[in-house]
Design an enzyme around this catalytic site. Structure first.
Site, PDB file in Angstrom:
ATOM      1  N   HIS A  79       6.893   4.294  20.290  1.00  0.00           N
ATOM      2  CA  HIS A  79       8.078   3.596  19.804  1.00  0.00           C
ATOM      3  C   HIS A  79       8.429   2.430  20.739  1.00  0.00           C
ATOM      4  O   HIS A  79       7.917   2.332  21.858  1.00  0.00           O
ATOM      5  CB  HIS A  79       9.250   4.572  19.716  1.00  0.00           C
ATOM      6  CG  HIS A  79       9.080   5.578  18.615  1.00  0.00           C
ATOM      7  ND1 HIS A  79       9.983   6.576  18.374  1.00  0.00           N
ATOM      8  CD2 HIS A  79       8.104   5.727  17.672  1.00  0.00           C
ATOM      9  CE1 HIS A  79       9.588   7.296  17.340  1.00  0.00           C
ATOM     10  NE2 HIS A  79       8.448   6.799  16.896  1.00  0.00           N
ATOM     11  N   GLU A  98      11.015   1.692  22.558  1.00  0.00           N
ATOM     12  CA  GLU A  98      11.579   1.981  23.881  1.00  0.00           C
ATOM     13  C   GLU A  98      10.463   2.317  24.872  1.00  0.00           C
ATOM     14  O   GLU A  98      10.446   1.828  26.011  1.00  0.00           O
ATOM     15  CB  GLU A  98      12.546   3.173  23.807  1.00  0.00           C
ATOM     16  CG  GLU A  98      13.738   2.982  22.865  1.00  0.00           C
ATOM     17  CD  GLU A  98      13.453   3.424  21.431  1.00  0.00           C
ATOM     18  OE1 GLU A  98      12.331   3.210  20.945  1.00  0.00           O
ATOM     19  OE2 GLU A  98      14.368   3.976  20.795  1.00  0.00           O
ATOM     20  N   CYS A 109      12.387   9.526  22.312  1.00  0.00           N
ATOM     21  CA  CYS A 109      12.727   8.402  23.191  1.00  0.00           C
ATOM     22  C   CYS A 109      13.950   8.734  24.036  1.00  0.00           C
ATOM     23  O   CYS A 109      14.062   8.285  25.174  1.00  0.00           O
ATOM     24  CB  CYS A 109      13.005   7.149  22.367  1.00  0.00           C
ATOM     25  SG  CYS A 109      11.517   6.515  21.588  1.00  0.00           S
ATOM     26  N   ALA A 152       6.073 -14.264 -12.565  1.00  0.00           N
ATOM     27  CA  ALA A 152       6.012 -15.719 -12.714  1.00  0.00           C
ATOM     28  C   ALA A 152       6.115 -16.024 -14.195  1.00  0.00           C
ATOM     29  O   ALA A 152       5.557 -15.312 -15.029  1.00  0.00           O
ATOM     30  CB  ALA A 152       4.693 -16.243 -12.146  1.00  0.00           C
ATOM     31  N   ASP A 185      -5.767  -8.016 -17.041  1.00  0.00           N
ATOM     32  CA  ASP A 185      -6.114  -8.837 -15.863  1.00  0.00           C
ATOM     33  C   ASP A 185      -7.121  -8.166 -14.939  1.00  0.00           C
ATOM     34  O   ASP A 185      -7.697  -8.820 -14.085  1.00  0.00           O
ATOM     35  CB  ASP A 185      -4.843  -9.148 -15.030  1.00  0.00           C
ATOM     36  CG  ASP A 185      -3.808  -9.915 -15.829  1.00  0.00           C
ATOM     37  OD1 ASP A 185      -4.143 -10.322 -16.960  1.00  0.00           O
ATOM     38  OD2 ASP A 185      -2.690 -10.107 -15.324  1.00  0.00           O
ATOM     39  N   LEU A 204      -5.176  -5.925  -6.725  1.00  0.00           N
ATOM     40  CA  LEU A 204      -3.870  -5.654  -6.104  1.00  0.00           C
ATOM     41  C   LEU A 204      -3.978  -5.383  -4.606  1.00  0.00           C
ATOM     42  O   LEU A 204      -3.321  -4.495  -4.067  1.00  0.00           O
ATOM     43  CB  LEU A 204      -3.162  -4.483  -6.805  1.00  0.00           C
ATOM     44  CG  LEU A 204      -2.948  -4.661  -8.306  1.00  0.00           C
ATOM     45  CD1 LEU A 204      -2.279  -3.418  -8.897  1.00  0.00           C
ATOM     46  CD2 LEU A 204      -2.102  -5.895  -8.612  1.00  0.00           C
ATOM     47  N   GLU A 260       4.802  -5.909  -9.926  1.00  0.00           N
ATOM     48  CA  GLU A 260       4.294  -7.233 -10.300  1.00  0.00           C
ATOM     49  C   GLU A 260       4.091  -7.384 -11.805  1.00  0.00           C
ATOM     50  O   GLU A 260       3.311  -8.220 -12.245  1.00  0.00           O
ATOM     51  CB  GLU A 260       2.984  -7.521  -9.549  1.00  0.00           C
ATOM     52  CG  GLU A 260       3.173  -7.853  -8.086  1.00  0.00           C
ATOM     53  CD  GLU A 260       1.979  -8.578  -7.465  1.00  0.00           C
ATOM     54  OE1 GLU A 260       1.233  -9.263  -8.180  1.00  0.00           O
ATOM     55  OE2 GLU A 260       1.790  -8.427  -6.246  1.00  0.00           O
ATOM     56  N   ARG A 301       6.893  -5.405 -20.130  1.00  0.00           N
ATOM     57  CA  ARG A 301       7.500  -4.141 -20.597  1.00  0.00           C
ATOM     58  C   ARG A 301       7.968  -3.278 -19.443  1.00  0.00           C
ATOM     59  O   ARG A 301       9.072  -2.728 -19.460  1.00  0.00           O
ATOM     60  CB  ARG A 301       6.486  -3.350 -21.431  1.00  0.00           C
ATOM     61  CG  ARG A 301       6.559  -3.695 -22.895  1.00  0.00           C
ATOM     62  CD  ARG A 301       5.677  -2.785 -23.691  1.00  0.00           C
ATOM     63  NE  ARG A 301       6.083  -1.376 -23.559  1.00  0.00           N
ATOM     64  CZ  ARG A 301       5.468  -0.395 -24.204  1.00  0.00           C
ATOM     65  NH1 ARG A 301       4.446  -0.646 -24.989  1.00  0.00           N
ATOM     66  NH2 ARG A 301       5.878   0.840 -24.059  1.00  0.00           N
ATOM     67  N   LEU A 324       8.633  -4.232 -16.384  1.00  0.00           N
ATOM     68  CA  LEU A 324       9.753  -4.882 -15.678  1.00  0.00           C
ATOM     69  C   LEU A 324      11.056  -4.687 -16.442  1.00  0.00           C
ATOM     70  O   LEU A 324      12.096  -4.380 -15.861  1.00  0.00           O
ATOM     71  CB  LEU A 324       9.440  -6.377 -15.496  1.00  0.00           C
ATOM     72  CG  LEU A 324       8.350  -6.696 -14.463  1.00  0.00           C
ATOM     73  CD1 LEU A 324       7.817  -8.112 -14.653  1.00  0.00           C
ATOM     74  CD2 LEU A 324       8.875  -6.507 -13.039  1.00  0.00           C
TER      75      LEU A 324
HETATM   76  C1  AOF Z   1      12.736   5.006  17.878  1.00  0.00           C
HETATM   77  N1  AOF Z   1      12.061   3.869  18.194  1.00  0.00           N
HETATM   78  O1  AOF Z   1      10.561   2.270  17.718  1.00  0.00           O
HETATM   79  C2  AOF Z   1      11.028   3.857  16.065  1.00  0.00           C
HETATM   80  C3  AOF Z   1      11.796   5.028  15.718  1.00  0.00           C
HETATM   81  O2  AOF Z   1       6.506  10.260  14.071  1.00  0.00           O
HETATM   82  P1  AOF Z   1       7.205   9.407  15.083  1.00  0.00           P
HETATM   83  O3  AOF Z   1       7.286  10.068  16.434  1.00  0.00           O
HETATM   84  O4  AOF Z   1       6.614   8.011  15.181  1.00  0.00           O
HETATM   85  O5  AOF Z   1       8.731   9.264  14.618  1.00  0.00           O
HETATM   86  C4  AOF Z   1       9.062   8.509  13.484  1.00  0.00           C
HETATM   87  C5  AOF Z   1      10.554   8.456  13.336  1.00  0.00           C
HETATM   88  O6  AOF Z   1      11.150   7.920  14.518  1.00  0.00           O
HETATM   89  C6  AOF Z   1      11.002   7.522  12.216  1.00  0.00           C
HETATM   90  O7  AOF Z   1      11.088   8.198  10.986  1.00  0.00           O
HETATM   91  C7  AOF Z   1      12.356   7.078  12.708  1.00  0.00           C
HETATM   92  O8  AOF Z   1      13.347   8.068  12.477  1.00  0.00           O
HETATM   93  C8  AOF Z   1      12.134   6.959  14.199  1.00  0.00           C
HETATM   94  N2  AOF Z   1      11.647   5.606  14.505  1.00  0.00           N
HETATM   95  N3  AOF Z   1      12.634   5.535  16.635  1.00  0.00           N
HETATM   96  O9  AOF Z   1      13.439   5.570  18.729  1.00  0.00           O
HETATM   97  C9  AOF Z   1      11.210   3.279  17.355  1.00  0.00           C
HETATM   98  N4  AOF Z   1      10.143   3.300  15.185  1.00  0.00           N
HETATM   99 ZN    ZN Z   2      11.658   7.080  19.455  1.00  0.00          ZN
END
Ligand code: AOF
Ligand code: ZN
Length: 333
Positions: free
Chosen positions: A49, A51, A86, A156, A207, A211, A272, A276, A278
């Protein structure tokens, strides 16, 4: 604290195309005299994450300098997911103060991260640039708050309101070209921004689209389509192995589809077309954004584009094309 939070938002966006279904988060570490001594953003899904990355950056670039404040765009987590909490790391590192942009709506966190920090004696300030921080993660927040993906409708149309030529019997249908090379590229950026992409049965038949996200960096979205009468050819390009594909054939009610997508952890879907599908979604009123591209040509007759009021939309002119954009929520400045 706003200038540090703005930097967090810049950092958060660096993860934009790679972190889903996680939120994109940015964090900075600030010394007692106001200098940024560490920066981080959420690593691609499953990785550390924001932090944790900021502390790693600090240890490399400013190892001797004490950290006073952590500024982070989303509440720090306090649960074991793919990565450890964190909040524990922040407490261990002896930070005096934590400044948070917005709360994490994930029920595993949802205020408990902040509570844990406060219980450890850390001063916690919340709600700095809150709306900006929520806007960046509107898809993630929508999934946790409404138990459905954030829905973006995109099509579009010609200046006289048609999005395709009328079907002409069997065989290949002539394609109507409204988009330009530039607007096609913008659509691929939208594909990279969203976890799933959806088209109706007739679009697959007419088409035969792949995607994928080929003209922008990022991951291919999960492809979604409908097939109520089992008309789809298994050789269609939508079934290629370049990305997963989900087909709904029994229950094609939009509300039920959004619930099912949410249960698979999909936080956003870009629809996209065609007309129908949409219109069905517009009638259900379960969508969050509209992006309508209007070209300058007229074709007199064809498949009519969905009926929506474009008056409230923001209008951008890209060469000859007009782009109308509408969001249910007003984006912060
Ligand atoms: C944070 N800092 O940068 C993010 C957070 O499976 P994990 O451990 O990656 O946890 C995912 C969850 O953590 C996510 O659903 C959200 O609640 C939180 N994301 N938290 O402190 C971060 N990306
Ligand atoms: Zn975290």
């Amino acid at each position: 604290m706003e200038k540090y939070m703005r930097r967090c938002l810049q950092l958060a966006r660096l993860g934009e195309y790679y972190v889903a279904p996680n939120p994109m988060v940015g964090a900075v570490l600030v010394s007692a005299d106001g200098v940024i001594v560490g920066e981080g953003f959420t690593a691609p899904y499953g990785g550390p994450h924001a932090e944790r990355c900021a502390f790693a950056d600090h240890d490399l670039r400013f190892p001797g300098v004490a950290v006073d404040t952590l500024v982070v765009s989303l509440e720090p987590c306090c649960h074991y997911g793919k990565t450890p909490p964190c909040a524990d790391l922040i407490i261990r590192r002896g930070v005096r103060r934590v400044v948070v942009g917005c709360l994490d709506p994930n029920p595993l966190v949802a205020g408990k991260g902040i509570e844990k920090l406060r219980n450890a004696g850390i001063e916690v300030v919340t709600g700095v640039l809150e709306q900006h921080c929520q806007w960046v993660n509107r898809r993630f927040i929508c999934l946790h708050k409404h138990h459905r993906p954030y829905v973006i409708l995109k099509w579009a149309q010609t200046a006289d309101g048609f999005m395709a030529y009328l079907p002409q019997g069997e065989g290949e249908q002539p394609r109507l070209h409204v988009s330009t090379d530039l607007t096609k590229r913008l659509v691929h950026r939208m594909r990279a921004e969203n976890m799933a992409i959806m088209v109706g049965t007739q679009t697959v038949i007419n088409d035969n689209p792949r995607l994928l996200c080929t003209h922008w960096s990022g991951r291919n979205p999960i492809r979604v389509t409908l097939d109520r009468h089992h008309r789809l050819n298994p050789e269609s390009r939508i079934f290629s192995d370049e990305a997963p594909t989900i087909v709904y054939s029994d229950d094609t009610d939009w509300r039920h589809i959004t619930e099912d997508l949410a249960s698979r952890g999909i936080h956003s879907v870009l629809v996209e077309g065609g007309a129908r599908l949409l219109q069905h979604i517009i009638d259900s009123d379960i969508y969050d954004e509209l992006h309508v591209e209007v070209g300058e040509q007229t074709i007199g007759q064809g498949v009519m584009a969905p009926k929506v009021e474009l008056k409230q939309c923001r209008l951008t002119q890209i060469r000859q094309q007009r782009l109308y954009e509408w969001t249910r929520q007003t984006p912060p400045l």
